[in-house]
Design an enzyme around this catalytic site. Sequence first.
Site, short mmCIF file in Angstrom:
data_model
loop_
_atom_site.label_atom_id
_atom_site.label_comp_id
_atom_site.label_asym_id
_atom_site.label_seq_id
_atom_site.Cartn_x
_atom_site.Cartn_y
_atom_site.Cartn_z
N ARG A 198 -4.41 -2.06 -0.16
CA ARG A 198 -3.51 -1.66 -1.23
C ARG A 198 -4.28 -0.88 -2.30
NH1 ARG A 198 -2.03 -6.85 0.20
NH2 ARG A 198 0.13 -7.04 0.96
N LYS A 223 -3.04 -9.11 -4.56
CA LYS A 223 -1.64 -9.51 -4.45
C LYS A 223 -1.47 -10.86 -3.77
CE LYS A 223 2.86 -7.93 -2.77
NZ LYS A 223 3.62 -6.81 -2.12
N HIS A 262 1.23 4.21 -1.50
CA HIS A 262 1.53 3.38 -0.33
C HIS A 262 1.32 4.14 0.98
CE1 HIS A 262 2.75 -0.63 -1.40
NE2 HIS A 262 3.58 -0.20 -2.34
N ARG A 284 -1.90 3.14 2.99
CA ARG A 284 -1.78 1.91 3.77
C ARG A 284 -0.84 2.09 4.96
NH1 ARG A 284 -2.43 -3.68 3.27
NH2 ARG A 284 -0.56 -4.97 3.39
N HIS A 303 1.65 -8.87 7.00
CA HIS A 303 3.10 -8.94 6.92
C HIS A 303 3.59 -10.23 7.58
CE1 HIS A 303 3.57 -4.29 6.52
NE2 HIS A 303 3.29 -4.87 5.38
N TYR A 327 7.79 -0.76 7.74
CA TYR A 327 6.81 -0.34 6.73
C TYR A 327 6.05 0.90 7.16
CZ TYR A 327 3.01 -0.70 3.33
OH TYR A 327 2.11 -0.44 2.34
#
Length: 208
Positions: A45, A78, A157, A160, A183, A192
């Site tokens: 990230r 995160k 994003h 990633r 995930h 994603y």
Amino acid sequence: MYRKTNKTTQPIRSQSDRDAIISYFLHHNLRDYALFVFGIYTGRRIADLVALTVRDVAYIDRKSRFCIVDRLKLQERKTGKFVDLLLHSYARRALKKYLKKRLKSAPSMGALLNEPLFKSQKPGTLGEPRNVTKQHAWHILTSAARACGLNYKIGTHSLRKTFGYMLHQKGVSIELIQKFLNHSSPEITLDYIGVTRDDMDEAIMELD
């Protein structure tokens, strides 16, 4: 599950688009080149990337040589999870090229190790080196995408997502990509990384 819209941030699917951005950065800013390459080959990230110090990716060996580590080890901001990731040779070469230039203006190798990896051109309030912000990283990427004529939505994003999509292109199982990206389900990972109906149709057509 497939993504039908271009309204969300997309991975950079084609090698030609990735090469165009790399070429753009190589001609404009080695820091931004290193950030882009490091991002798409680690899948971390942006908050984790911009928080790195040089010490996280480099060390001085017993012969006083400045070296790039083989593995990236960090704790995700995160999730709090610890990551131990092998660095692709391309990512290591990009870092070496960038940090070799940084070394020329650093007081010493030891001093460089303590600086931010992706250092802002603007110092902090006390004149100290500071990290590129997430917002500036977004500006860097979107500006490059526009300059290269990419007509889909690119953002931080995308680094990633591109990592995940490149693994998917190489035939890596969605379950393993899911694990790389932390995930909770394969469906989330497919969505994603932007697997589309065209991707699914092409896979069917390639069956013997």
